[in-house]
Design an enzyme around this catalytic site. Sequence first.
Site, PDB file in Angstrom:
ATOM      1  N   HIS A  98     -31.175 -24.439 -24.713  1.00  0.00           N
ATOM      2  CA  HIS A  98     -31.144 -25.877 -24.466  1.00  0.00           C
ATOM      3  C   HIS A  98     -30.330 -26.603 -25.518  1.00  0.00           C
ATOM      4  O   HIS A  98     -30.291 -26.192 -26.667  1.00  0.00           O
ATOM      5  CB  HIS A  98     -32.554 -26.482 -24.374  1.00  0.00           C
ATOM      6  CG  HIS A  98     -33.465 -26.157 -25.535  1.00  0.00           C
ATOM      7  ND1 HIS A  98     -34.015 -24.911 -25.746  1.00  0.00           N
ATOM      8  CD2 HIS A  98     -33.937 -26.936 -26.534  1.00  0.00           C
ATOM      9  CE1 HIS A  98     -34.795 -24.944 -26.825  1.00  0.00           C
ATOM     10  NE2 HIS A  98     -34.752 -26.158 -27.323  1.00  0.00           N
ATOM     11  N   HIS A 100     -29.949 -30.184 -27.380  1.00  0.00           N
ATOM     12  CA  HIS A 100     -30.615 -31.456 -27.641  1.00  0.00           C
ATOM     13  C   HIS A 100     -29.567 -32.553 -27.707  1.00  0.00           C
ATOM     14  O   HIS A 100     -28.558 -32.404 -28.388  1.00  0.00           O
ATOM     15  CB  HIS A 100     -31.303 -31.446 -29.018  1.00  0.00           C
ATOM     16  CG  HIS A 100     -32.415 -30.465 -29.160  1.00  0.00           C
ATOM     17  ND1 HIS A 100     -33.733 -30.817 -28.986  1.00  0.00           N
ATOM     18  CD2 HIS A 100     -32.421 -29.146 -29.472  1.00  0.00           C
ATOM     19  CE1 HIS A 100     -34.505 -29.751 -29.196  1.00  0.00           C
ATOM     20  NE2 HIS A 100     -33.736 -28.719 -29.497  1.00  0.00           N
TER      21      HIS A 100
END
Length: 135
Positions: A98, A100
Site C-alpha cells: 500500500h 500512503h
Amino acid sequence: MSCIFCDILEGKRDGHILYDDESHVAFLDKYPIDVGHSLVIPRKHHERITDMDAEDVGHLFSIVPKIANAILTSTEADAFSLAQNNGRAAKQIVPHVHIHIIPRYNSKGTVWTKRQISSDAELMELSEKVRSLLI
Ligand SMILES: [Zn+2]
C-alpha cells in the site's frame, strides 16, 4: 492467511472507498496520521513492492497523483507526503502492498501528528467528497 485489505476488497470489511478501477482501490486510512490520510492498493495481494511486476508497480504509482489531487482539494491541505513501507522493520503493519497519501497542513506544523481515530461520520463525509471528484 487473512488480510484486512483483501477483506475490504472482497466487501467483507467496511472501507471508505475513494477510488477503484479493475486493478486498484484507494480508501481512507482508519487511523489517519492527519485528515485525509489515504491508502492506494493493488487488488492483487502481494506483501512487498519487490514481489510485484515492475509494470504493476508503475500502474500503481501512476494513479497516485489524481487521487492525491482530489484529497488535497477536499481537505484543503497545503501539501502531502507519500510513504510506502515494506516489511515489519519498516513499520508495515498490513502485509499487503500500500501507498500512503498523507496530507500536510501549514497550520499544524511539520511534526508528524500521532495517529488518531476519526469518527465514521467524518470519514464517510470526506470519502464522498473525494469520490465525487474522481468520477
Ligand atoms: Zn491482501
